[in-house]
Design an enzyme around this catalytic site. Structure first.
Site: not given
Ligand SMILES: NC(=O)c1ccc[n+]([C@@H]2O[C@H](COP(=O)([O-])OP(=O)(O)OC[C@H]3O[C@@H](n4cnc5c(N)ncnc54)[C@H](OP(=O)(O)O)[C@@H]3O)[C@@H](O)[C@H]2O)c1
Length: 261
Positions: A149, A162, A166
């Protein structure tokens, strides 16, 4: 197929994407599958990953769903074993599953919250990479992509666990790149900015907060999950064959060019 177009082709490749039941992980998994990869969709809930694999199948894409809580060493081992049993190899690992359970002062952070954040965001990617390593080495190479991130590249008040996790993920990738280049295993990092997903909901669900936040983004808006998929395809494929240890920021410009008002 033309020479350069071929570099992005993933026919015959097998990919594991964690946290692929929704959000950024699902979009990246779709990107890989649409470029020819067989994809293992993984997250904690079997029904959720089966549902995504079914939709992919209806679209003519090859995918299976395998449930895995990434903080469970046993479930990680099962994820690897099932992938090899089903598809015979592992070429691409995307460590995407992540969590951000705490918003508050460092000194008040419960120990358990810190540990959980580290276990899911940092320790699991190292463990899963180690499990994939012998398969990739034996096959003559592979591509590992960590989803960090922009929060891993700068400090943000009240996001400490967090951000630390990261930032650690970036250094993990660079050390893996340094050690595993000799095995032709490339390890790179994607650092998204604000992407519209469930995880980031608290930053965008209030329209006024979102407007204020978006004022600081040079491109003037948050990203949609699909806008992260192209980088994943690039890093997974031969198009990035000379790239390892790289940290690719995909943030609409917010990190390096904040608007002064
Ligand atoms: N969205 C943003 O603005 C943003 C920005 C920077 C970085 N990121 C990074 O991008 C990545 C994806 O995030 P997202 O925003 O796409 O989130 P999201 O839409 O909430 O999706 C999270 C995914 O991770 C799964 N998950 C959560 N805890 C888990 C665990 N302990 N083991 C296995 N699977 C797990 C969830 O499914 P289940 O609940 O079914 O397990 C879901 O498929 C993360 O690493 C996040 O830190 C996101």
């Amino acid at each position: 197929m033309t020479r350069i177009k071929k570099l992005f082709n993933l026919d015959g490749k097998v990919a594991i994407v964690t946290g692929a039941s929704k959000g950024i992980g699902e979009a990246m998994a779709r990107g890989l599958a649409e470029h020819g990869a067989k994809v293992v969709i993984s997250s904690r809930k079997q029904e959720a990953v089966d549902a995504v694999a079914e939709v992919f199948g209806k679209d003519g894409l090859e995918a299976i769903g395998v449930a895995c809580h990434v903080a469970s060493e046993e479930q990680c081992q099962q994820l690897i074993d099932t992938t090899v049993e089903q598809y015979g190899r592992i070429d691409i690992l995307i460590n995407n599953a992540g969590t951000n359970p705490y918003f508050g002062a460092i000194q008040d952070m419960p120990k358990g919250v810190y540990q959980k954040t580290m276990d899911i965001n940092l320790n699991a990617p190292m463990h899963l990479s180690n499990l994939c390593y012998p398969h990739m080495k034996q096959q003559g190479g592979g591509s590992i992509i960590h989803i960090s991130s922009i929060e891993g590249l700068h400090a943000t008040a009240k996001f400490a666990a967090y951000n630390v996790s990261k930032a650690g993920l970036i250094m993990l990738a660079q050390n893996q790149a340094a050690e595993w280049g000799v095995d032709n295993i490339r390890v790179n990092v994607i650092c998204p900015g604000l992407v519209k997903t469930k995880l980031s909901q608290m930053l965008w669900q209030d329209e006024r907060n979102l407007q204020a936040f978006q004022k600081n983004i040079p491109l003037g808006r948050m990203a949609q999950p699909d806008e992260m998929a192209g980088l994943a395809v690039f890093l997974a494929s031969e198009a990035s064959s000379y790239m390892t240890g790289a940290v690719l920021v995909n943030d609409g410009g917010i990190l390096h060019a904040p608007i002064m008002s």
